[in-house]
Scaffold this motif. Structure first.
Motif, PDB file in Angstrom:
ATOM      1  N   SER A  19       0.818  -1.212   0.000  1.00 45.78           N
ATOM      2  CA  SER A  19       0.000   0.000   0.000  1.00 45.78           C
ATOM      3  C   SER A  19       0.852   1.263   0.000  1.00 45.78           C
ATOM      4  O   SER A  19       2.044   1.212   0.302  1.00 45.78           O
ATOM      5  CB  SER A  19      -0.906   0.001   1.233  1.00 45.78           C
ATOM      6  OG  SER A  19      -0.103   0.132   2.388  1.00 45.78           O
ATOM      7  N   ARG A  20       0.218   2.365  -0.326  1.00 45.34           N
ATOM      8  CA  ARG A  20       0.921   3.655  -0.315  1.00 45.34           C
ATOM      9  C   ARG A  20       1.439   3.960   1.083  1.00 45.34           C
ATOM     10  O   ARG A  20       2.518   4.493   1.288  1.00 45.34           O
ATOM     11  CB  ARG A  20      -0.053   4.774  -0.721  1.00 45.34           C
ATOM     12  CG  ARG A  20      -0.251   4.895  -2.198  1.00 45.34           C
ATOM     13  CD  ARG A  20       0.254   6.245  -2.734  1.00 45.34           C
ATOM     14  NE  ARG A  20      -0.174   7.422  -1.987  1.00 45.34           N
ATOM     15  CZ  ARG A  20      -1.336   8.032  -2.165  1.00 45.34           C
ATOM     16  NH1 ARG A  20      -2.208   7.573  -3.047  1.00 45.34           N
ATOM     17  NH2 ARG A  20      -1.635   9.107  -1.483  1.00 45.34           N
ATOM     18  N   GLN A  21       0.582   3.561   2.057  1.00 44.17           N
ATOM     19  CA  GLN A  21       0.930   3.843   3.442  1.00 44.17           C
ATOM     20  C   GLN A  21       2.214   3.129   3.841  1.00 44.17           C
ATOM     21  O   GLN A  21       3.101   3.708   4.465  1.00 44.17           O
ATOM     22  CB  GLN A  21      -0.224   3.374   4.326  1.00 44.17           C
ATOM     23  CG  GLN A  21      -0.086   3.791   5.753  1.00 44.17           C
ATOM     24  CD  GLN A  21      -1.158   3.144   6.611  1.00 44.17           C
ATOM     25  OE1 GLN A  21      -2.031   2.441   6.119  1.00 44.17           O
ATOM     26  NE2 GLN A  21      -1.075   3.387   7.896  1.00 44.17           N
ATOM     27  N   ALA A  22       2.311   1.855   3.462  1.00 46.55           N
ATOM     28  CA  ALA A  22       3.522   1.113   3.780  1.00 46.55           C
ATOM     29  C   ALA A  22       4.708   1.714   3.042  1.00 46.55           C
ATOM     30  O   ALA A  22       5.822   1.772   3.563  1.00 46.55           O
ATOM     31  CB  ALA A  22       3.353  -0.353   3.418  1.00 46.55           C
ATOM     32  N   GLY A  23       4.422   2.188   1.844  1.00 46.59           N
ATOM     33  CA  GLY A  23       5.482   2.786   1.038  1.00 46.59           C
ATOM     34  C   GLY A  23       6.093   3.993   1.722  1.00 46.59           C
ATOM     35  O   GLY A  23       7.313   4.203   1.700  1.00 46.59           O
ATOM     36  N   GLU A  24       5.236   4.781   2.356  1.00 44.56           N
ATOM     37  CA  GLU A  24       5.707   5.969   3.073  1.00 44.56           C
ATOM     38  C   GLU A  24       6.744   5.561   4.132  1.00 44.56           C
ATOM     39  O   GLU A  24       7.834   6.130   4.220  1.00 44.56           O
ATOM     40  CB  GLU A  24       4.493   6.628   3.739  1.00 44.56           C
ATOM     41  CG  GLU A  24       4.777   7.897   4.519  1.00 44.56           C
ATOM     42  CD  GLU A  24       3.570   8.325   5.378  1.00 44.56           C
ATOM     43  OE1 GLU A  24       2.496   7.697   5.282  1.00 44.56           O
ATOM     44  OE2 GLU A  24       3.724   9.287   6.153  1.00 44.56           O
ATOM     45  N   HIS A  95      -0.179   9.529   5.727  1.00 43.86           N
ATOM     46  CA  HIS A  95      -1.383   8.863   5.235  1.00 43.86           C
ATOM     47  C   HIS A  95      -2.549   9.055   6.219  1.00 43.86           C
ATOM     48  O   HIS A  95      -3.652   9.429   5.844  1.00 43.86           O
ATOM     49  CB  HIS A  95      -1.066   7.377   5.054  1.00 43.86           C
ATOM     50  CG  HIS A  95      -2.247   6.547   4.711  1.00 43.86           C
ATOM     51  ND1 HIS A  95      -2.716   6.417   3.422  1.00 43.86           N
ATOM     52  CD2 HIS A  95      -3.067   5.796   5.493  1.00 43.86           C
ATOM     53  CE1 HIS A  95      -3.772   5.629   3.427  1.00 43.86           C
ATOM     54  NE2 HIS A  95      -4.004   5.242   4.667  1.00 43.86           N
ATOM     55  N   TYR A  96      -2.264   8.809   7.481  1.00 49.84           N
ATOM     56  CA  TYR A  96      -3.314   8.971   8.492  1.00 49.84           C
ATOM     57  C   TYR A  96      -3.634  10.445   8.744  1.00 49.84           C
ATOM     58  O   TYR A  96      -4.761  10.795   9.094  1.00 49.84           O
ATOM     59  CB  TYR A  96      -2.891   8.321   9.807  1.00 49.84           C
ATOM     60  CG  TYR A  96      -2.971   6.817   9.809  1.00 49.84           C
ATOM     61  CD1 TYR A  96      -4.010   6.150   9.177  1.00 49.84           C
ATOM     62  CD2 TYR A  96      -2.018   6.065  10.488  1.00 49.84           C
ATOM     63  CE1 TYR A  96      -4.080   4.769   9.201  1.00 49.84           C
ATOM     64  CE2 TYR A  96      -2.080   4.681  10.522  1.00 49.84           C
ATOM     65  CZ  TYR A  96      -3.120   4.037   9.874  1.00 49.84           C
ATOM     66  OH  TYR A  96      -3.200   2.673   9.909  1.00 49.84           O
ATOM     67  N   ASP A  97      -2.633  11.281   8.609  1.00 45.21           N
ATOM     68  CA  ASP A  97      -2.840  12.721   8.774  1.00 45.21           C
ATOM     69  C   ASP A  97      -3.918  13.191   7.795  1.00 45.21           C
ATOM     70  O   ASP A  97      -4.874  13.883   8.165  1.00 45.21           O
ATOM     71  CB  ASP A  97      -1.496  13.429   8.523  1.00 45.21           C
ATOM     72  CG  ASP A  97      -1.603  14.946   8.554  1.00 45.21           C
ATOM     73  OD1 ASP A  97      -2.639  15.462   9.015  1.00 45.21           O
ATOM     74  OD2 ASP A  97      -0.646  15.604   8.121  1.00 45.21           O
ATOM     75  N   GLN A  98      -3.817  12.740   6.552  1.00 45.45           N
ATOM     76  CA  GLN A  98      -4.802  13.146   5.551  1.00 45.45           C
ATOM     77  C   GLN A  98      -6.174  12.588   5.878  1.00 45.45           C
ATOM     78  O   GLN A  98      -7.191  13.241   5.755  1.00 45.45           O
ATOM     79  CB  GLN A  98      -4.368  12.640   4.169  1.00 45.45           C
ATOM     80  CG  GLN A  98      -3.254  13.481   3.595  1.00 45.45           C
ATOM     81  CD  GLN A  98      -2.665  12.822   2.365  1.00 45.45           C
ATOM     82  OE1 GLN A  98      -2.276  11.660   2.401  1.00 45.45           O
ATOM     83  NE2 GLN A  98      -2.605  13.566   1.276  1.00 45.45           N
ATOM     84  N   ARG A  99      -6.186  11.343   6.333  1.00 52.65           N
ATOM     85  CA  ARG A  99      -7.431  10.702   6.713  1.00 52.65           C
ATOM     86  C   ARG A  99      -8.100  11.437   7.869  1.00 52.65           C
ATOM     87  O   ARG A  99      -9.312  11.626   7.906  1.00 52.65           O
ATOM     88  CB  ARG A  99      -7.092   9.291   7.158  1.00 52.65           C
ATOM     89  CG  ARG A  99      -8.055   8.265   6.694  1.00 52.65           C
ATOM     90  CD  ARG A  99      -7.796   6.974   7.419  1.00 52.65           C
ATOM     91  NE  ARG A  99      -9.076   6.492   7.880  1.00 52.65           N
ATOM     92  CZ  ARG A  99      -9.805   5.607   7.213  1.00 52.65           C
ATOM     93  NH1 ARG A  99      -9.349   5.084   6.113  1.00 52.65           N
ATOM     94  NH2 ARG A  99     -10.990   5.240   7.666  1.00 52.65           N
TER      95      ARG A  99
END
Ligand code: SF4
Ligand code: SF4
Ligand code: SF4
Lengths: 429, 332
Positions: A19-24, A95-99
Motif C-alpha cells: 500500500s501507499r501507506q507502507a510505502g511511506e 497517510h493517516y494525517d490526511q485521513r
C-alpha cells in the motif's frame, strides 16, 4: 446449468505491504538505514522492528489488556501494575494525517489528525488490535476535543484530567486525585487490584528502561558524536509500542556498542559537524523529516526536548515510603512537576531545561519544530527565542507538518542554518 | 597525583551511592545510645549541646541540652544577670554555637535523640502499613512560625521570672512542657517525669500541659513524620545562627529539573528544596539536614552537602538509580 454460472473472481485486497501507506514508511526507513554510513550494528533490532511493524504490517503481541495513551502524561507504571500493556497512540504517518483531516479544522496539528486518522481506519498500523481503553489526558485543546471523536469511533475513552498550571498546590492535589481516579478506572477495567508488589514490579520495569535511556542520553554528550539523532529518535519511537523488556535489552546492547565506540575513538560525524538540539513538536516515525534533513546536511542532532523522546523517558520517580498510596502520589508528582509541555501556563522550566541541554551537550544551535496548527508550541516560540537570543545561541524556527511538499524549501533553510553555525565555530576557534 | 585524584573520585562515587537510609538508621542508633546511655560510662560532653539530650534523664545522659541551662541562667535575678552572670550567659552561648557550627542542623537529622524517636515511630507506622498525613501548604506556612514563638517565650518567661514577674514554679518553662523530659528518661526506666506536680497551681498547670504535649507528641509523630520538629524552638535557634556552620546543604539550580523528587521525600515538606532554583544555600528553617533530598535527586550535582566547602555527599544519577532499584526490590 452449474457449469454455466459465471466464475466470480474475488477482489483480493492488496496486501498492506504494497500500500501507499507502507510505502511511506518504507521510504523513510530505507533512507535511515541505507543513506547513512556506519550505523551501529545493534540498531538492526530497531530497523527490523520498524520494518516488520510499519512496512509489513505485522501484528504486535501484548500482555493482558491493551491501554492506549495519547500523551506521556498517562502514568504507564499504573497500567503495567494492573497487568495491562500501555501503547502510545500518537502517530506520525502522513497517510493517516490526511485521513484525520475529516475530523479537524483545516489548520490543525498533524499529530492529532494522524492519531484520529489511524484510529478511524480499518487497518490500524501499528497493528495492535483494538485497545480496551484509551487514556486521553486533557492537555491541549485539540487533544481534549479529540476525546469525544475517538469515542464516536467506538472506543472507550477515559479523560485523564490534567491541570493547566503546574506550580500551584491546588493543581498538585487535583492531579494526584486524577491519577488515583485513573487507578480506579483501571481496576474496574482489569478486575485486578493495585498491590504494592505489582506496582513495584511495574516501577522496576520502567526504571530499568529509563536507566537504559539515560545511559544512551549520556553517550550522546560525547563530541564528536557516537550515534546520529535519527537512530536515537527511532529508538525512543520504538518505546511507543515495543515490549518494554525487549526494548530495554536492545537499548542496553546499543549502549554497550556505544561504549566500545567511545573507547575506540570512533566518530559518527565529522568533528566540525554542528551539534543541534531539537525542540518542539515531536518527531514520530515515519515523520522524521526534520531530523533527517538536519543530518543529511551534515549536522547532528545530539539531544532533544520533545515528548517523543527525552521528555518521555528522562524524569525518574523517587519514593519515600514504598506503600501503594505513596507510590501512586510519587508517580503523579513525577508526571506533573518536571513536565515541560507547552500546555502549561508558564514555560520557565522548559527554558531552563533547554539552556541546560545546550551547555551539557555542547550544542551549537537549536532547531524548533512547530507543527502547523499546534498553537501552544507556536505561542511559546517567542519567549524561547528571546531566551536563546539573550544567551547568544542560534535558533531556527520551522513550522511544518507531515507532508513532504516543503522538503526542498526546508532543506535550503537548514543548510543555510548549519552553514552559519559552522562559520561561527570557525570564527570562535 | 593523578592516581590520588582518581582514588578520591572512586571514594566519592562510592559515598554517593550509599544507601543513605540505612546509614542514617545506624548512625542515629549509635548517637541515641551515646546520648541516652553514655552517662553510665561516665561520658560527659557538657551542658551546651544543640540537641535534646535531656538533663532529666539523670543517669544515662552523656550531655545536657543547652535549653535547660539557658533558661536557668536567664531566670537569675536581674541585678546578677545584667552584671557578672552575663559573662556566663555569653560564654555558654558561644560554647553552644561552637558545637552547633560543626554539624549545623545535621544535629537534628542524625543525632538528636528526640528526632530519632520520631523516626522510629514513623518506622513503626510504616510497618503497620498506615499512611502518613501531610499539611496543606497554608497550614504549613502558619505552623512554621510556632517554633519562633516558643523560642521567644522560652527567653522572655525566664527573664520575667528573674525580674519577679512570674513564679519560680514556671521554671524552666520550656522544659516543663517539652516531651523529651518525659520520653527520654523512660529509656532508662525512669517514668517519674510522668507526674503532675500538685505543689502549686502553676506547677500543676505546667506539668499537666507537659503530659498532654507528650501525648500529643506520641500521637503526632505517629501520623506525621517529624511532627514535633516543626515546633521545636531549638530548631528555630539553630536557624538563627546557621550562617557560619560548616556543614551546608547546597543547590545548583541550573541542574535542577524541578522534578520534585526531593520535595517528595522531605519529612519536613520543604517545597523550596525543589522549586527554588536561585538560592545556593538551600537549607530552610525547618530543615533537619537528613540529606534524604540529596539521595533522592536524580540530577548530577543538583543538590549536595558540603563540609567546610568540601563536597561530602552529592546527588548522582547512578546513586539515584541504585537506591530506586533497591526500593523496587525490597524497600520499606
Ligand atoms: S528539631 Fe527535632 S531533631 Fe532538631 S533539636 Fe528539635 S526535636 Fe531535636
Ligand atoms: S530532586 Fe533534584 S532535580 Fe528534582 S527538584 Fe529536587 S533538586 Fe531539582
Ligand atoms: S530539605 Fe532535605 S535535608 Fe532538609 S529536611 Fe528536607 S529532605 Fe531533609
Amino acid at each position: 446449468m452449474e457449469n454455466e454460472s459465471p466464475k466470480i473472481i474475488p477482489i483480493q485486497p492488496a496486501p498492506y505491504s504494497r500500500s501507499r501507506q507502507a510505502g511511506e514508511s518504507q521510504n523513510v526507513l530505507d533512507h535511515i538505514v541505507d543513506d547513512f554510513q556506519d550505523n551501529p550494528a545493534s540498531m538492526q533490532y530497531f530497523y527490523d522492528l520498524f520494518r516488520r511493524v510499519y512496512c509489513h504490517g505485522d501484528a504486535l503481541q501484548h500482555e493482558g489488556m491493551l491501554v492506549g495513551t495519547t500523551c506521556i502524561q498517562a502514568p504507564e507504571e499504573l497500567i503495567y501494575a494492573f497487568g495491562a500493556t500501555p501503547m502510545r497512540l500518537c502517530n506520525g504517518s502522513y497517510h493517516y494525517d490526511q485521513r484525520g483531516a475529516d475530523f479537524m479544522p483545516a489548520k490543525s496539528c498533524s499529530l492529532v489528525k494522524a492519531t484520529l486518522g489511524m484510529l478511524s481506519s480499518e487497518t490500524v498500523i501499528p497493528k495492535i488490535g483494538k485497545p480496551d481503553l484509551i487514556v486521553n489526558p486533557t492537555t491541549c485543546d485539540q487533544k481534549k476535543k479529540a476525546s469525544a471523536m475517538i469515542e464516536g469511533m467506538g472506543y472507550s475513552v477515559y479523560d485523564l484530567e490534567v491541570p493547566s498550571v503546574k506550580e500551584s498546590e491546588a493543581s498538585r492535589v487535583y492531579w494526584q486525585r486524577s491519577v488515583r481516579q485513573l487507578a480506579g478506572r483501571l481496576q474496574e477495567l482489569t478486575g485486578r487490584k493495585l498491590t504494592r508488589k505489582s506496582l513495584k514490579q511495574a516501577m522496576s520495569k520502567t526504571t530499568r528502561a529509563q536507566a537504559a535511556f539515560r545511559a544512551l542520553h549520556n553517550f550522546r554528550r560525547q563530541s564528536p558524536s557516537l550515534i546520529l539523532g535519527k537512530d536515537a529518535f527511532l529508538v525512543t519511537n520504538a518505546y511507543f509500542f515495543d515490549d518494554i523488556g525487549r526494548w530495554t535489552t536492545a537499548v542496553e546492547k546499543l549502549n554497550e556498542e556505544l561504549a566500545q565506540r567511545a573507547k575506540a575513538g570512533f566518530k559518527a560525524v565529522q568533528s566540525k559537524a554542528p551539534r543541534v538540539l531539537f525542540t518542539g513538536s515531536p518527531p514520530i516515525f515515519p515523520n522524521l523529516k526534520l531530523p533527517l534533513l538536519i543530518e543529511e546536511s551534515g549536522g547532528v542532532v545530539v539531544t532533544d526536548e520533545t515528548c517523543s523522546s527525552n521528555r518521555m523517558l528522562y524524569d525518574m520517580t523517587a519514593v519515600d515510603e514504598w506503600r501503594v498510596n505513596d507510590m501512586v502520589d510519587s508517580l503523579a508528582d513525577k508526571y506533573l512537576k518536571p513536565c515541560t509541555c507547552p500546555i502549561f501556563t508558564r514555560n520557565d522550566d522548559r527554558k531552563r531545561r533547554l539552556l541546560d541541554l545546550v551547555s551539557d551537550f555542547n550544542v551549537d544551535g537549536v532547531v524548533y519544530q512547530a507543527f502547523a496548527g499546534c498553537q501552544v508550541y507556536e505561542m511559546e516560540y517567542r519567549s524561547v527565542a528571546e531566551e536563546f537570543n539573550r544567551a547568544g545561541i542560534p535558533l531556527l524556527y520551522v513550522e511544518t507538518d507531515y507532508s513532504t511538499d516543503d522538503k526542498g524549501q526546508l532543506s535550503t533553510r537548514i543548510e543555510a542554518f548549519l552553514e552559519s553555525m559552522k562559520n561561527r565555530k570557525k570564527q570562535r576557534a | 597525583m593523578k592516581q590520588n585524584n582518581s582514588r578520591l573520585q572512586a571514594v566519592r562515587d562510592a559515598v554517593n551511592r550509599v544507601d543513605l537510609n540505612s546509614f542514617r538508621f545506624w548512625l542515629q542508633l549509635a548517637a541515641f545510645a551515646l546520648f541516652v546511655y553514655g552517662g553510665y560510662f561516665a561520658i560527659d560532653l557538657g551542658s551546651r549541646l544543640p540537641l535534646f539530650s535531656c538533663a532529666y534523664n539523670d543517669e544515662g545522659r552523656a550531655a545536657i541540652c543547652y535549653l535547660l541551662p539557658l533558661q536557668h541562667q536567664l531566670s537569675q535575678p536581674w541585678p546578677r544577670l545584667f552584671s557578672i552572670a552575663s559573662i556566663t550567659v555569653i560564654t555558654g552561648f558561644l560554647t553552644f554555637v561552637l558545637w552547633f557550627i560543626f554539624l549545623n542542623k545535621g544535629w537534628c537529622g542524625y543525632v538528636c535523640p528526640l528526632g530519632t524517636i520520631q523516626d522510629w515511630i514513623t518506622a513503626l507506622r510504616r510497618r503497620l502499613g498506615i499512611r502518613y498525613s501531610r499539611y496543606s501548604q497554608s497550614q504549613f506556612a502558619q505552623l512554621t512560625r510556632v517554633k519562633y514563638l516558643l523560642l521567644a517565650l522560652m527567653i522572655l518567661i525566664p527573664l520575667g521570672i528573674g525580674g519577679g514577674f512570674f513564679s519560680h514554679d514556671m521554671s524552666p518553662p520550656f522544659c516543663l512542657i517539652c516531651p523529651a523530659r518525659m520520653v527520654l528518661p523512660m529509656f532508662t526506666g525512669d517514668v517519674s517525669q510522668f507526674t503532675i506536680d500538685f505543689s502549686s497551681k502553676t506547677a500543676m498547670i505546667m506539668t499537666a500541659v507537659g503530659i498532654s504535649i507528650t501525648g500529643l507528641f506520641l500521637v503526632g509523630a505517629f501520623v506525621k513524620k517529624r511532627f514535633f520538629c516543626f515546633f521545636c524552638p531549638m530548631s528555630a535557634l539553630h536557624y538563627l545562627i546557621s550562617k557560619p556552620a560548616l556543614l551546608k546543604l547546597k543547590k545548583d539550580g541550573n541542574k535542577c529539573t524541578r522534578c520534585g523528587d526531593c520535595y517528595r521525600v522531605c519529612d519536613m515538606e520543604i517545597k523550596e528544596i525543589a522549586d527554588d532554583v536561585k538560592t545556593v544555600n538551600i537549607m530552610a528553617d525547618d530543615c533537619i539536614m537528613c540529606l534524604k533530598c540529596v539521595a533522592s535527586c536524580p540530577e548530577e550535582g543538583a543538590l549536595k552537602a558540603t563540609f567546610a566547602g568540601i563536597p561530602i555527599l552529592e546527588s548522582t544519577e547512578a546513586g539515584f538509580i541504585k537506591r530506586i532499584n533497591k526500593g523496587c526490590s525490597d524497600g520499606k
